[in-house]
Enzyme design. Structure first.
Site, PDB file in Angstrom:
ATOM      1  N   GLY A 124       0.786  -1.224   0.000  1.00 45.41           N
ATOM      2  CA  GLY A 124       0.000   0.000   0.000  1.00 45.41           C
ATOM      3  C   GLY A 124       0.815   1.269   0.000  1.00 45.41           C
ATOM      4  O   GLY A 124       0.483   2.237  -0.694  1.00 45.41           O
ATOM      5  N   THR A 125       1.902   1.293   0.756  1.00 40.69           N
ATOM      6  CA  THR A 125       2.705   2.517   0.836  1.00 40.69           C
ATOM      7  C   THR A 125       3.332   2.857  -0.509  1.00 40.69           C
ATOM      8  O   THR A 125       3.285   4.017  -0.950  1.00 40.69           O
ATOM      9  CB  THR A 125       3.802   2.368   1.912  1.00 40.69           C
ATOM     10  OG1 THR A 125       3.174   2.290   3.202  1.00 40.69           O
ATOM     11  CG2 THR A 125       4.753   3.557   1.895  1.00 40.69           C
ATOM     12  N   GLN A 135      -7.652  -0.779   3.427  1.00 41.85           N
ATOM     13  CA  GLN A 135      -8.484  -1.351   4.486  1.00 41.85           C
ATOM     14  C   GLN A 135      -9.880  -1.740   4.002  1.00 41.85           C
ATOM     15  O   GLN A 135     -10.645  -2.338   4.775  1.00 41.85           O
ATOM     16  CB  GLN A 135      -8.607  -0.366   5.653  1.00 41.85           C
ATOM     17  CG  GLN A 135      -7.324  -0.120   6.415  1.00 41.85           C
ATOM     18  CD  GLN A 135      -6.857  -1.322   7.229  1.00 41.85           C
ATOM     19  OE1 GLN A 135      -7.559  -2.319   7.364  1.00 41.85           O
ATOM     20  NE2 GLN A 135      -5.651  -1.237   7.769  1.00 41.85           N
ATOM     21  N   SER A 184      -3.636  -3.766  -0.907  1.00 45.51           N
ATOM     22  CA  SER A 184      -2.497  -4.510  -0.373  1.00 45.51           C
ATOM     23  C   SER A 184      -2.894  -5.945  -0.064  1.00 45.51           C
ATOM     24  O   SER A 184      -4.026  -6.213   0.349  1.00 45.51           O
ATOM     25  CB  SER A 184      -1.972  -3.827   0.895  1.00 45.51           C
ATOM     26  OG  SER A 184      -0.825  -4.465   1.381  1.00 45.51           O
ATOM     27  N   SER A 185      -1.948  -6.856  -0.239  1.00 45.42           N
ATOM     28  CA  SER A 185      -2.194  -8.292  -0.082  1.00 45.42           C
ATOM     29  C   SER A 185      -2.342  -8.736   1.357  1.00 45.42           C
ATOM     30  O   SER A 185      -3.242  -9.511   1.693  1.00 45.42           O
ATOM     31  CB  SER A 185      -1.047  -9.059  -0.754  1.00 45.42           C
ATOM     32  OG  SER A 185      -1.017 -10.405  -0.371  1.00 45.42           O
ATOM     33  N   HIS A 186      -1.472  -8.271   2.243  1.00 42.11           N
ATOM     34  CA  HIS A 186      -1.432  -8.849   3.583  1.00 42.11           C
ATOM     35  C   HIS A 186      -2.588  -8.417   4.471  1.00 42.11           C
ATOM     36  O   HIS A 186      -2.742  -8.917   5.590  1.00 42.11           O
ATOM     37  CB  HIS A 186      -0.089  -8.551   4.265  1.00 42.11           C
ATOM     38  CG  HIS A 186       0.096  -7.131   4.688  1.00 42.11           C
ATOM     39  ND1 HIS A 186       0.088  -6.743   6.011  1.00 42.11           N
ATOM     40  CD2 HIS A 186       0.309  -6.001   3.971  1.00 42.11           C
ATOM     41  CE1 HIS A 186       0.295  -5.439   6.088  1.00 42.11           C
ATOM     42  NE2 HIS A 186       0.426  -4.967   4.867  1.00 42.11           N
ATOM     43  N   THR A 218      12.244  -6.348 -10.197  1.00 45.61           N
ATOM     44  CA  THR A 218      11.719  -7.640 -10.636  1.00 45.61           C
ATOM     45  C   THR A 218      10.420  -7.966  -9.911  1.00 45.61           C
ATOM     46  O   THR A 218      10.320  -7.820  -8.689  1.00 45.61           O
ATOM     47  CB  THR A 218      12.748  -8.751 -10.344  1.00 45.61           C
ATOM     48  OG1 THR A 218      13.970  -8.423 -10.990  1.00 45.61           O
ATOM     49  CG2 THR A 218      12.256 -10.099 -10.829  1.00 45.61           C
ATOM     50  N   CYS A 273       1.753   1.736  11.218  1.00 43.17           N
ATOM     51  CA  CYS A 273       2.728   2.617  10.566  1.00 43.17           C
ATOM     52  C   CYS A 273       2.956   3.927  11.330  1.00 43.17           C
ATOM     53  O   CYS A 273       3.826   4.703  10.963  1.00 43.17           O
ATOM     54  CB  CYS A 273       2.299   2.909   9.133  1.00 43.17           C
ATOM     55  SG  CYS A 273       2.344   1.443   8.070  1.00 43.17           S
TER      56      CYS A 273
END
Length: 390
Positions: A69-70, A176, A196-198, A234, A322
């Site tokens: 996300g960042t 979120q 974001s994935s996590h 990559t 964060c």
């Protein structure tokens, strides 16, 4: 161990983990390599891009895979800032720390001016103030879709109308909200968004950015060959594959997950009912299925409550991971008009779809114990103080 910090990060689900392992073993090539191993990895990445686009109801060519996300916020804000002339930026005062940090850099390095719009007592953007703040040289507005501290869903429809009327770009941090509430209409409201994935039971270090393909912009770094020149480095192909798997599961099971989260929140808050004014819900509470609940514990430091909960095996936070550690009160609460003293009593509870009602009630009982022990300690200190005076 009872984990209630899912807004910070989630454990990877089994399906995503197995996808990650298989992709690591069978699709390990560099997607930019022209040999068969590279082409095979590239084919998987492009399949994931198309599948994610379907889940998000957007065009695949607008999706860039990132580290999270960042980075997505960074690439988006720099892209929009340089896509048109103008040196004025508008954000909400309760944005994620990455948005505050990125806009501060634009101010410092390139002379942009930033206006911060406050939040209502419910944690929603003050739309009237936003209308007044936007001006002719405003280049973009950035508003987080779901607040990471208290879970309030922002009125993107109203915000989008203001931006479109003033020909201003709109970015939304959807980290979120993706996988937890329906985002099918978001793409029609914004010019870019981050996910974001996590946060949805996928691996860490993977995310995505969507920028409307019709927008012409200069990438953050020049002469980059990956991701159509938008992002360097990559590709994390196994992570992208696992991210896509977790996204499919979250979106497919969204309705059932929302019911589960709503039940957990209801039972948790019901179990705290007898605490009266000692526990105050901040933000949306039961009004949405977002798995975040913000609480202020009367006259008790949130850091103390978190540490005592941790000692009892219950893990939650004092706000966005964060910004934890900066020794300040959460920006979200301050922007809602909460005093700094009260804001320091804040804790954030965030639920997961794999939790039970017993888990939620157990947390409520843990908080009651912490509050009771804190009061007992306070009373003992007060008695000792009186004796000293005597």
């Amino acid at each position: 161990m009872k984990y209630f910090d899912y807004a910070a990060t989630c454990p990877m689900n089994e399906e995503a983990l197995q996808t990650y392992i298989k992709a690591s073993q069978e699709y390990f090539g560099n997607t930019r390599s022209v040999h068969d191993a590279g082409s095979k990895a590239d084919g998987l990445a492009e399949h994931c891009r198309k599948r994610l686009a379907e889940l998000l109801n957007v065009r695949a060519e607008g999706i860039t895979f990132t580290s999270g996300g960042t980075e997505s916020n960074l690439l988006a804000l720099y892209a929009l800032a340089h896509a048109e002339r103008g040196k004025h930026i508008v954000i909400s005062a309760g944005e994620h720390s990455s948005i505050h940090n990125i806009t501060a850099k634009l101010v410092e390095e390139e002379g942009y001016e930033v206006s911060k719009v406050g939040l209502t007592k419910e944690g929603a953007i003050d739309v009237q103030e936003l209308e007044q703040v936007v001006r002719k040289d405003t280049v973009f507005v950035s508003i987080q879709h779901v607040n990471s501290d208290i879970g309030t869903i922002q009125p993107l429809e109203s915000i989008s109308e203001i931006c479109k009327e003033n020909r201003v770009f709109l970015h939304s941090d959807c980290v979120q909200s993706f996988g937890k509430i329906d985002l099918s209409q978001v793409a029609s409201l914004v010019d870019s968004f981050s996910i974001s994935s996590h946060k949805i039971y996928g691996p860490k270090g993977v995310g995505a950015l969507y920028i409307r393909p019709s927008i012409s912009f200069t990438p953050f770094l020049p002469d980059v060959s990956h991701e159509s020149g938008v992002r360097q480095g990559t590709l994390n192909t196994p992570g992208i594959a696992a991210f896509t798997t977790s996204a499919e599961i979250s979106v497919t099971n969204m309705e059932n997950n929302q019911q589960q989260i709503t039940t957990l929140k209801k039972e948790f808050l019901n179990a705290l009912d007898d605490m009266g004014d000692s526990v105050k819900v901040v933000g949306s509470g039961l009004e949405s299925s977002v798995p975040v609940v913000g609480l202020c514990i009367q006259e008790t430091d949130g850091q103390h409550v978190m540490l005592e909960g941790n000692r009892r095996g219950y893990f939650f936070s004092t706000g966005s991971a964060c910004q934890v550690g900066n020794n300040g009160a959460p920006k979200t609460l301050l922007s809602m008009g909460v005093t700094e003293e009260e804001a320091k009593t804040f804790i954030r509870i965030s639920f997961g779809v794999d939790q039970s009602v017993d888990d939620a009630i157990g947390l409520a009982n843990c908080l009651k114990e912490v509050i009771a022990s804190g009061r007992k300690l306070y009373e003992n200190d007060a008695v000792c103080g009186d004796n000293d005076l005597a």
